[in-house]
Motif scaffolding. Structure first.
Motif, short mmCIF file in Angstrom:
data_model
loop_
_atom_site.label_atom_id
_atom_site.label_comp_id
_atom_site.label_asym_id
_atom_site.label_seq_id
_atom_site.Cartn_x
_atom_site.Cartn_y
_atom_site.Cartn_z
N ALA A 36 -0.66 -14.52 -6.08
CA ALA A 36 1.17 -14.61 -7.09
C ALA A 36 2.16 -13.91 -6.56
CB ALA A 36 -0.03 -14.10 -8.19
N ASP A 37 3.06 -15.01 -7.71
CA ASP A 37 4.27 -14.68 -7.48
C ASP A 37 4.54 -13.14 -7.98
OD1 ASP A 37 6.95 -14.39 -7.36
OD2 ASP A 37 7.08 -16.25 -8.91
N LEU A 38 4.79 -12.07 -7.08
CA LEU A 38 4.30 -10.57 -7.41
C LEU A 38 5.88 -10.60 -8.06
CD1 LEU A 38 2.25 -9.25 -5.03
CD2 LEU A 38 1.68 -9.70 -7.17
N ALA A 39 6.75 -11.31 -7.35
CA ALA A 39 8.10 -10.75 -7.32
C ALA A 39 8.59 -10.93 -9.05
CB ALA A 39 8.84 -11.49 -6.57
N SER A 40 7.50 -11.97 -9.87
CA SER A 40 8.20 -11.99 -11.41
C SER A 40 7.44 -11.81 -11.75
CB SER A 40 8.42 -14.13 -11.57
OG SER A 40 6.92 -14.26 -11.24
N LEU A 41 6.91 -10.64 -12.10
CA LEU A 41 5.52 -9.81 -13.37
C LEU A 41 6.52 -9.66 -14.28
CD1 LEU A 41 3.29 -8.23 -10.88
CD2 LEU A 41 3.34 -10.27 -11.84
N ALA A 42 6.82 -10.26 -15.34
CA ALA A 42 7.47 -9.75 -16.15
C ALA A 42 7.20 -9.34 -17.61
CB ALA A 42 8.47 -11.15 -16.99
N GLN A 43 6.04 -9.42 -17.43
CA GLN A 43 4.73 -8.99 -18.16
C GLN A 43 4.80 -7.05 -18.29
OE1 GLN A 43 3.65 -10.56 -21.01
NE2 GLN A 43 4.94 -12.63 -19.70
N ILE A 44 5.16 -6.48 -16.92
CA ILE A 44 5.10 -5.53 -16.36
C ILE A 44 5.18 -4.59 -18.38
CG2 ILE A 44 5.51 -3.22 -14.68
CD1 ILE A 44 4.66 -5.12 -12.97
N GLU A 45 6.52 -4.89 -18.20
CA GLU A 45 7.28 -3.81 -19.30
C GLU A 45 6.26 -4.10 -20.42
OE1 GLU A 45 11.85 -3.74 -20.79
OE2 GLU A 45 11.51 -4.15 -19.45
N ARG A 46 5.60 -5.43 -20.81
CA ARG A 46 5.69 -5.34 -22.68
C ARG A 46 4.16 -4.51 -21.99
NH1 ARG A 46 5.29 -11.27 -23.17
NH2 ARG A 46 7.11 -12.03 -23.51
N VAL A 47 3.36 -4.43 -21.19
CA VAL A 47 2.39 -3.94 -21.02
C VAL A 47 2.67 -2.30 -21.65
CG1 VAL A 47 0.11 -2.99 -19.46
CG2 VAL A 47 0.78 -5.96 -19.45
N VAL A 48 3.60 -2.19 -20.37
CA VAL A 48 3.59 -0.93 -20.24
C VAL A 48 4.64 0.32 -21.54
CG1 VAL A 48 5.11 1.43 -19.36
CG2 VAL A 48 4.02 -0.29 -17.90
N THR A 49 5.20 -0.91 -22.79
CA THR A 49 5.69 -0.21 -24.14
C THR A 49 4.41 -0.36 -24.46
OG1 THR A 49 7.86 -2.08 -23.75
CG2 THR A 49 7.40 -1.54 -26.02
N VAL A 50 3.74 -1.12 -24.46
CA VAL A 50 2.06 -1.18 -25.16
C VAL A 50 1.60 -0.50 -25.29
CG1 VAL A 50 0.23 -2.14 -25.84
CG2 VAL A 50 2.25 -3.44 -25.84
N PHE A 51 1.83 1.09 -24.03
CA PHE A 51 0.45 2.16 -23.39
C PHE A 51 1.72 3.24 -24.20
CE2 PHE A 51 -2.37 0.95 -20.68
CZ PHE A 51 -3.45 -0.35 -20.82
N ARG A 52 2.69 2.91 -23.96
CA ARG A 52 3.63 4.17 -24.16
C ARG A 52 3.68 4.36 -25.69
NH1 ARG A 52 6.82 5.83 -19.76
NH2 ARG A 52 7.98 7.22 -21.56
#
Length: 365
Positions: free
Chosen positions: A255-271
């Motif tokens: 997978a294109d690990l350099a463009s994981l733009a979804q990480i910030e969304r997941v972390v924001t939801v969790f926080r």
């Protein structure tokens, strides 16, 4: 037919194997005083944990992203005769830190007692080879040492995972070991005396308080260090990004690990769900029963990478993380589902840039 005898790469190497080159470089460059039987000085151990650049240009990757002072206190504790207890909610890297501490200090992280409700006293002290015991009688040869006993004989660190899950009477078998630094073997009228370098790193979860509380006598023999959740969104995003990239490499996920733009969304939801308020502090929301730790965010993103790699074009999108996100939040099918649905409708829906995530989560029901 698959050739099961062919050598294969292990799924997850021990820390001392995965980072052998870094540990060797640190040992070569380390000119500071080392406590007895330590492979590295306290400074080098801390550098190994937090990362840095050595004088010869060698890059040491960070294993823990957080307070430097916290790691310095942990390392300094192990350089004394006091054991170390790493405390925190699930997913705050307690086991990860304990493994890397043992790897850097003793060169091995494999002396481990896994705490459960069924952990016997033999796991802390010793057992017997009963066939040999019956044929030869009590002897050192018939004795089966525990990881704790082997660590005492070697002068190394031993890890005890989930200490508060271990029955109280078994926990208390550590008291003499930690205070007197010897392990009596009354059956042989003998004892094992710990060599210099021996110490214990234990972990315990805040959420397990009350399962098998530590006795006051045992608590006094530990220096307790609370590992917190990441302070900021950026710090937690970087932790998740780093670990997902490492897991992706070990699992060979294309997978294109350099463009994981979804990480910030997941972390924001969790926080937001953890804290009970949105990031802008404007909306109060309910929190689910799930811990929603950084470790769970890593799991959600790793699952998304696998979906994108094997069933998509390699770029992680909202559809790839939605299922893992819902599964992480909704542990109680009744109460947590209500909390999640309210969060979707009052927070996610109102964020124009999250339209695709809202749609993907709604499609899952």
């Amino acid at each position: 037919m698959t050739d099961t005898t062919a050598p294969t790469a292990v799924l997850r190497a021990h820390a001392e194997e995965a980072y052998a080159a870094e540990l060797a470089a640190l040992a070569a460059a380390d000119e500071r005083p080392r406590p007895p039987r330590w492979r590295l000085s306290p400074w080098a151990v801390t550098t190994y944990l937090l990362g840095g650049t050595l004088d010869d240009g060698t890059e040491i990757t960070p294993k823990y992203l957080g307070s430097r002072r916290l790691m310095e206190v942990a390392v300094a504790s192990l350089a004394t005769d006091r054991a170390l207890l790493l405390l925190g909610i699930p997913g705050t890297a307690k086991t990860w830190v304990s493994e890397h501490l043992a790897a850097a200090i003793s060169g091995s992280s494999t002396l481990v007692v896994q705490g459960t409700a069924g952990t016997p006293e033999e796991a802390m002290r010793y057992g017997w080879n009963y066939a040999r015991l019956l044929s030869e009688g009590p002897s050192r040869a018939a004795l089966v040492p525990s990881p704790v006993m082997r660590a005492m004989e070697l002068g190394s660190l031993v890890r005890i995972e989930e200490l508060t899950r271990i029955p109280a009477d078994v926990q208390d078998s550590l008291i003499t070991i930690l205070s007197e630094k010897h392990l009596p073997i009354p059956e042989l009228d003998d004892e094992v005396q710990a060599l210099q370098g021996f110490n214990v790193i234990a972990t315990a979860n805040n959420r397990d308080k009350g399962v098998n509380d530590l006795s006051s006598a045992l608590k006094r023999r530990f220096n307790t260090l609370v590992l917190p959740l990441p302070d900021t969104l950026a710090q937690e995003v970087e932790i998740v990004r780093t670990r997902v990239a490492a897991l992706g490499r070990s699992l060979e996920l294309p997978a294109d690990l350099a463009s994981l733009a979804q990480i910030e969304r997941v972390v924001t939801v969790f926080r937001e769900l953890r804290s009970g308020v949105t990031a802008d502090q404007r909306t109060t929301i309910k929190s689910p029963s799930a811990t929603l730790s950084t470790a769970e965010a890593i799991s959600v993103m790793t699952n998304g990478v696998a979906l994108a790699a094997h069933f998509g074009d390699g770029v992680v999108r909202a559809d790839d993380v939605a299922a893992g996100l819902v599964g992480a939040v909704v542990k109680d099918p009744v109460q947590d589902r209500i909390v999640w649905q309210e969060y979707l409708e009052t927070v996610v829906k109102d964020r124009a840039e999250w339209t695709d995530l809202y749609r993907a989560c709604r499609e899952l029901g």
